[in-house]
Design an enzyme around this catalytic site. Structure first.
Site, short mmCIF file in Angstrom:
data_model
loop_
_atom_site.label_atom_id
_atom_site.label_comp_id
_atom_site.label_asym_id
_atom_site.label_seq_id
_atom_site.Cartn_x
_atom_site.Cartn_y
_atom_site.Cartn_z
NE ARG A 103 -2.09 -1.29 3.50
CZ ARG A 103 -2.46 -0.99 4.74
NH1 ARG A 103 -3.63 -0.45 4.98
NH2 ARG A 103 -1.66 -1.23 5.76
CG ASN A 115 -3.66 -4.50 3.29
OD1 ASN A 115 -3.18 -4.45 2.17
ND2 ASN A 115 -2.93 -4.45 4.38
#
Length: 95
Positions: free
Chosen positions: A25, A43
């Protein structure tokens, strides 16, 4: 409308593989910032990463290729991205 605005593309999709716990990320957000892409990344409970990114077509194509590799610590097995309507998001965030 200028041609730059007309070339804006929005993608939404999922990245599968070893993509959580490997700075995916954060690396995605850094890549988006470098490319001038707006959107978000998060996520999912099933181990995938979900991403929405929006920007000019050329930057989005670079991002699409980057997502297929991810950061060095990741092992991307599948990328499913579909073009969608422009969301008009400003900035790129990690959700």
């Amino acid at each position: 409308m200028n041609s730059e605005h007309e070339a804006v593309v929005s993608l939404h999709g999922y990245i599968s593989g070893r993509v959580q716990g490997v700075s995916f990320r954060q690396s995605t957000a850094e890549q988006a910032e470098q490319l001038g892409i707006d959107g978000w990344v998060r996520n999912l409970p099933d181990g995938r990463v979900e991403v929405m990114c929006e920007g000019n077509r050329q930057a989005i194509e670079v991002m699409r290729k980057w997502l297929a590799r991810g950061p060095k610590s990741a092992k991307v097995e599948a990328v499913e991205l579909t073009e969608q309507g422009i969301q008009g998001i400003a900035g790129f965030i990690i959700r």
